[in-house]
Design a protein around this motif. Structure first.
Motif, PDB file in Angstrom:
ATOM      1  N   ARG A 169       0.825  -1.213   0.000  1.00  0.00           N
ATOM      2  CA  ARG A 169       0.000   0.000   0.000  1.00  0.00           C
ATOM      3  C   ARG A 169       0.855   1.259   0.000  1.00  0.00           C
ATOM      4  NH1 ARG A 169      -2.905   2.997  -2.093  1.00  0.00           N
ATOM      5  NH2 ARG A 169      -4.547   4.201  -1.063  1.00  0.00           N
ATOM      6  N   MET A 202       0.888   4.416  -2.745  1.00  0.00           N
ATOM      7  CA  MET A 202       0.681   5.803  -2.317  1.00  0.00           C
ATOM      8  C   MET A 202       1.906   6.689  -2.610  1.00  0.00           C
ATOM      9  SD  MET A 202      -1.265   5.171   1.339  1.00  0.00           S
ATOM     10  CE  MET A 202      -2.026   6.808   1.449  1.00  0.00           C
ATOM     11  N   TRP A 236       4.958   6.269  -1.373  1.00  0.00           N
ATOM     12  CA  TRP A 236       5.720   6.520  -0.160  1.00  0.00           C
ATOM     13  C   TRP A 236       7.023   5.736  -0.052  1.00  0.00           C
ATOM     14  CZ3 TRP A 236       6.091   9.230   4.415  1.00  0.00           C
ATOM     15  CH2 TRP A 236       5.225  10.317   4.541  1.00  0.00           C
ATOM     16  N   ASP A 286       2.205  10.466  -8.920  1.00  0.00           N
ATOM     17  CA  ASP A 286       2.200   9.543  -7.789  1.00  0.00           C
ATOM     18  C   ASP A 286       3.491   9.598  -6.985  1.00  0.00           C
ATOM     19  OD1 ASP A 286       0.541   7.062  -9.815  1.00  0.00           O
ATOM     20  OD2 ASP A 286      -0.313   8.574  -8.478  1.00  0.00           O
ATOM     21  N   ASP A 315      -3.723   1.535   4.668  1.00  0.00           N
ATOM     22  CA  ASP A 315      -4.577   2.459   3.922  1.00  0.00           C
ATOM     23  C   ASP A 315      -5.349   3.367   4.876  1.00  0.00           C
ATOM     24  OD1 ASP A 315      -6.185   3.005   1.202  1.00  0.00           O
ATOM     25  OD2 ASP A 315      -7.659   2.735   2.820  1.00  0.00           O
ATOM     26  N   ARG A 327      -4.408   7.354   5.373  1.00  0.00           N
ATOM     27  CA  ARG A 327      -5.405   8.321   4.915  1.00  0.00           C
ATOM     28  C   ARG A 327      -5.963   9.170   6.063  1.00  0.00           C
ATOM     29  NH1 ARG A 327     -10.028   6.860   2.656  1.00  0.00           N
ATOM     30  NH2 ARG A 327     -10.048   4.647   3.234  1.00  0.00           N
ATOM     31  N   GLU A 369      -1.911  11.102   4.898  1.00  0.00           N
ATOM     32  CA  GLU A 369      -2.318  11.493   3.551  1.00  0.00           C
ATOM     33  C   GLU A 369      -3.847  11.578   3.471  1.00  0.00           C
ATOM     34  OE1 GLU A 369      -0.672  12.344   0.908  1.00  0.00           O
ATOM     35  OE2 GLU A 369       1.408  11.797   1.326  1.00  0.00           O
ATOM     36  N   ALA A 375      -5.645  11.206   0.048  1.00  0.00           N
ATOM     37  CA  ALA A 375      -5.386  10.050  -0.812  1.00  0.00           C
ATOM     38  C   ALA A 375      -6.662   9.274  -1.097  1.00  0.00           C
ATOM     39  CB  ALA A 375      -4.358   9.130  -0.150  1.00  0.00           C
TER      40      ALA A 375
END
Length: 375
Positions: free
Chosen positions: A30, A34, A36, A70, A351, A355, A359, A362
């Motif tokens: 994940r 994202m 990262w 991204d 996630d 989020r 983020e 996102a």
């Protein structure tokens, strides 16, 4: 010792055998989507988390990156990282290594585990084959073990090996398989792992009051990194502005009628001690987030995803997600459904945590192992 370099973003991967390896794989999956992975300046790991981190580190130079908004996503992450790890986690390592080690007069159980890592994952890769850290493109990879001689956390990376009671070895040329074997040397069956070193290669650092003990500089006796710090937090705790923690450690189990033989009591005391240190570190970390001392987020295999209160979570808490916390931490074969559920749970919690706290803008991800939904 000199003041440590301050970094922007750090990720810690906990211990927990193949369970941790798979759970953290879902988290890295994940984080990659994202954008990262390349934003991380350092990835620290212990035990099962070190298996996953080492696979990522040893294949980093072969990852291909997208060049879009991204912020760079590794487009071949599944082929290079996911596939080999899932294949390895379908094998029997601990019992097979134990039987071979007991029957062989020429090698130890730890040596057989190291051989499995070398044969299946890392070949002849050494620490010096790992990527040179570059902020914004390539993280540094730090693996933890614990010294049975000094009681210290031992940090092992491309740049140095360090026990700060003893000193440092710069640019250690140690096989990656041996490093991961030391980091994941669950006591007592998979311990110890022995590092035979040239005592002349050590550098004295401030506070290294055991530097003059040549025997320790020559022969390090190591066990699982989780004995000292099962979340692998120490190297990023005060160095990183953003601290991300992926914790697959086993929850402490209450026993109304514990066994009272000496061996059981010793194991129970070790579990209590480990749980106390984990709980203290976790509470301090979460309080720092709340007090805005540092930025970041924590997710653990026992975390209730509903507590994140994020829109469109990828799962809801249910009997299946609660049972995942109790999956064994062995290095033995994990069935496809066990693997899929652990990967999806790590992915879903990452996630939600990212989020909600890191983020918020996102978009929601999509569970990667569609054959194994979380309830």
């Amino acid at each position: 010792m000199s003041v440590q370099e301050l970094l922007n973003n750090g990720l810690a991967l906990s211990g927990g055998g193949f369970r941790a390896a798979l759970f953290s794989l879902g988290s890295l999956w994940r984080l990659n989507e994202m954008g990262w992975l390349r934003r991380l300046d350092i990835i620290t790991s212990v035990s099962g988390g070190s298996i996953t981190s080492a696979v990522l580190a040893s294949r980093w130079s072969k990852l291909t990156w997208s060049d879009n908004a991204d912020q760079g996503v590794a487009t071949n992450f599944e082929d290079l990282i996911v596939g080999p790890l899932q294949e390895f986690c379908s094998k029997r390592v601990d019992v097979a290594a134990g039987l071979q080690g007991l029957l062989s007069p020429f090698s130890s159980i730890a040596g057989k585990v190291e051989k499995a890592y070398r044969d299946e994952l890392f070949s002849d890769t050494t620490l010096q084959d790992l990527p040179d850290p570059q902020q914004g493109t390539t993280p540094r990879f730090t693996f933890y073990a614990t010294s049975l001689q000094t009681g210290s956390s031992v940090r092992i990376s491309r740049k140095y090996l360090a026990d700060y009671k003893v000193g440092m070895v710069m640019a250690p040329d140690i096989p990656l398989a041996k490093v991961v074997a030391a980091s994941s040397a669950f006591p007592p069956p998979l311990s110890p792992v022995i590092f035979n070193l040239d005592p002349g290669n050590w550098t004295r650092v401030e506070g290294a009051y055991l530097f003059d003990n040549v025997a320790i500089r020559q022969r390090m006796v190591l066990t699982d990194g989780g004995v000292y710090d099962n979340m692998g937090l120490e190297a990023i705790w005060d160095r990183c502005q953003t601290v991300l923690v992926c914790d697959a450690g086993a929850p402490f189990s209450v026993k109304s009628d514990p066994n009272t033989d000496w061996a059981s009591i010793a194991l129970r005391v070790m579990d209590i001690t480990t749980e106390q240190t984990r709980a203290l570190r976790r509470r301090k970390l979460v309080q720092d987030y709340r007090d805005k001392i540092r930025h970041g987020t924590y997710w653990g295999i026992s975390t209730a995803i509903n507590d994140y209160d994020v829109q469109n979570p990828l799962a809801v808490d249910n009997d299946l997600t609660r049972e995942l916390r109790n999956i064994r931490t062995r290095l033995n074969p994990f069935k496809p459904e066990e693997q899929g559920h652990l990967i999806n749970w790590g992915y879903a919690l990452t996630d939600a945590a990212m989020r909600q706290y890191v983020e918020p803008g996102a978009t929601t991800g999509t569970l990667p192992c569609q054959k194994f939904p979380l309830g």
